[in-house]
Design an enzyme around this catalytic site. Sequence first.
Site, short mmCIF file in Angstrom:
data_model
loop_
_atom_site.label_atom_id
_atom_site.label_comp_id
_atom_site.label_asym_id
_atom_site.label_seq_id
_atom_site.Cartn_x
_atom_site.Cartn_y
_atom_site.Cartn_z
N GLY A 1 0.84 -1.20 0.00
CA GLY A 1 0.00 0.00 0.00
C GLY A 1 0.87 1.24 0.00
CB VAL B 1 -0.71 2.83 5.63
CG1 VAL B 1 -1.09 1.60 6.43
CG2 VAL B 1 -1.90 3.79 5.56
N GLY B 2 2.59 2.52 5.45
CA GLY B 2 3.80 1.70 5.59
C GLY B 2 4.57 2.08 6.85
CD GLU C 1 6.68 -5.83 -2.30
OE1 GLU C 1 6.77 -5.09 -3.30
OE2 GLU C 1 7.52 -6.72 -2.04
CB CYS D 1 2.30 -0.47 -7.25
SG CYS D 1 2.63 -2.15 -7.74
P1 NAD Z 1 -5.50 0.89 0.72
O1 NAD Z 1 -6.19 2.17 1.03
O2 NAD Z 1 -6.31 -0.31 0.37
O3 NAD Z 1 -4.57 0.56 1.98
C1 NAD Z 1 -3.78 -0.58 2.03
C2 NAD Z 1 -4.10 -1.37 3.29
O4 NAD Z 1 -3.75 -0.60 4.43
C3 NAD Z 1 -5.59 -1.69 3.43
O5 NAD Z 1 -5.72 -3.05 3.77
C4 NAD Z 1 -6.05 -0.77 4.53
O6 NAD Z 1 -7.09 -1.31 5.29
C5 NAD Z 1 -4.81 -0.59 5.36
N1 NAD Z 1 -4.80 0.69 6.08
C6 NAD Z 1 -5.23 1.89 5.60
N2 NAD Z 1 -5.05 2.86 6.54
C7 NAD Z 1 -4.49 2.25 7.61
C8 NAD Z 1 -4.07 2.71 8.91
N3 NAD Z 1 -4.17 3.99 9.26
N4 NAD Z 1 -3.55 1.81 9.75
C9 NAD Z 1 -3.43 0.52 9.40
N5 NAD Z 1 -3.82 0.03 8.19
C10 NAD Z 1 -4.35 0.88 7.33
O7 NAD Z 1 -4.48 1.03 -0.46
P2 NAD Z 1 -3.56 2.26 -0.87
O8 NAD Z 1 -2.52 2.49 0.17
O9 NAD Z 1 -4.37 3.40 -1.35
O10 NAD Z 1 -2.86 1.58 -2.15
C11 NAD Z 1 -2.29 2.34 -3.12
C12 NAD Z 1 -0.81 2.49 -2.84
O11 NAD Z 1 -0.20 1.21 -2.74
C13 NAD Z 1 -0.06 3.21 -3.94
O12 NAD Z 1 0.94 4.03 -3.37
C14 NAD Z 1 0.57 2.08 -4.71
O13 NAD Z 1 1.70 2.44 -5.46
C15 NAD Z 1 0.91 1.12 -3.62
N6 NAD Z 1 0.96 -0.24 -4.14
C16 NAD Z 1 2.15 -0.87 -4.12
C17 NAD Z 1 2.24 -2.15 -4.65
C18 NAD Z 1 3.53 -2.90 -4.65
O14 NAD Z 1 3.48 -4.10 -4.94
N7 NAD Z 1 4.67 -2.29 -4.37
C19 NAD Z 1 1.11 -2.75 -5.20
C20 NAD Z 1 -0.09 -2.05 -5.18
C21 NAD Z 1 -0.16 -0.81 -4.64
#
Ligand code: NAD
Length: 446
Positions: A194, A198-199, A216, A250
Amino acid sequence: MHPVPAPEQPGELIARLRAASRTGRPRSLEWRTEQLTRLRSLLQEHTDALAEALFADLHKSRSEAHAAEIGFTVREIDHLLENLEEWLRPQPAAVPGCPAGSTAYVQYDPLGVVLVIAPWNYPVQLLLVPVAGALAAGNTVVAKPSEVAPACSALLARLIPQYLSRDAVAVVEGGVAETTALLAQRFDHIFYTGNGTVGRIVMRAAAEHLTPVTLELGGKSPVFVDRGTNLADTATRLARAKFANAGQTCVAPDYVLTDPDTARGLVAEIARSVRRMFGSEPELARGYGRIVNLHHFDRVVRLLGSGRIVLGGRHDRENRYIAPTVLADVAAESPVMREEIFGPVLPIVEVPGVDQAISFINDRDKPLAVYGFTAREEVPRRLAEETTSGGLVLGMPMAQVLDPGLPFGGVGESGTGSYRGAHSLAAFSHLKPVLDVPMRPTGPVG
Ligand code: NAD
């Protein structure tokens, strides 16, 4: 009437999975093979339902649902099943530094209970490929799908317990509150896909328990288009990667770096490619995606003001539709260049040549991918040696995800750790040396 059982609390659920892990059963090749085979059956027996959920959440076409989600995950599982026995064979190690007569081997040890947190953009693949890797490595798993893709989340939460033993995988649905509750628990590994904000939350929570993480993440993956490349082929491959899933990938090309002459020719060819792929009205094409929700729709639409629209630009809030769009005359510091776009908008930033393109890339966060199109021999080597990114691909953006043999992951802001195939086994295991020193050494004791 039977009372409805209270939902299991995170602590109880993890204790149950940890107890299952401690029986030692998940370590056996038979257990791993059985779980992977069942996961594959889930995908094969519910292809239609999964494709419908992907269409409901993201307007994904059937062919994209197959190529990037269902079939993709089946191929990954097949690759694991074909190779697992060989990968798990203990590797004999020479130990000339140990007392004479010593023998050693190195084995992959399962870590225990793994938490997989998935995002919404490839909601099937990005949950199940890591889950498959964790199972292949002999772990039990808590799988947390993204609440932002609710149809896929609900379907997977219903199907997984029908196929996989409840002592192997537990699905926890939910958003911030549920994930926060999970993160308070001790896991043996956390695999998060994600955004970087959040990471950081995940890594902080993991630090409390010294839990290792794979992150990731995303970022702005640049594409360098060199003078003298075949622009028709470049545009076709670029547009295919950029506009798949309406840019919500991503590893999608985020922006283009090229010289002014090449930029003009490239725009004309991208326009041709887009027409070939989606017709003159992409909103009517079944193969063209939608922005996942209004929050992201409004965010991407705001970025359209960062340059001169030379292709597309049309958008419709009610349908969360944004046309495949190209922006020219984009300044390096404009809003579209300050955040990951994650939508079907391709800015072109003009640079005189490869030297400036390399400096431009190195002045910013390390991206998940760097892409290059060039006919010159020295440019691939220069991009490989003078830039840092999760991966470098010449000639076909996003091809790095096609083969499970390549490690997939970011570096710096784009993530830490990698997975896929044998790399998943490494990510979800501890590499343990087993050394046997004889009680009566046959040579000098060190
Ligand atoms: P998202 O909003 O679905 O969040 C990802 C996960 O984090 C979800 O399961 C969500 O419930 C959890 N989450 C959200 N807020 C949180 C918090 N405050 N505390 C704990 N958990 C929480 O997805 P997103 O982040 O919008 O995804 C898009 C991003 O992910 C982009 O930056 C994209 O580049 C990246 N991404 C990376 C890869 C990769 O393989 N490197 C793949 C897909 C997406």
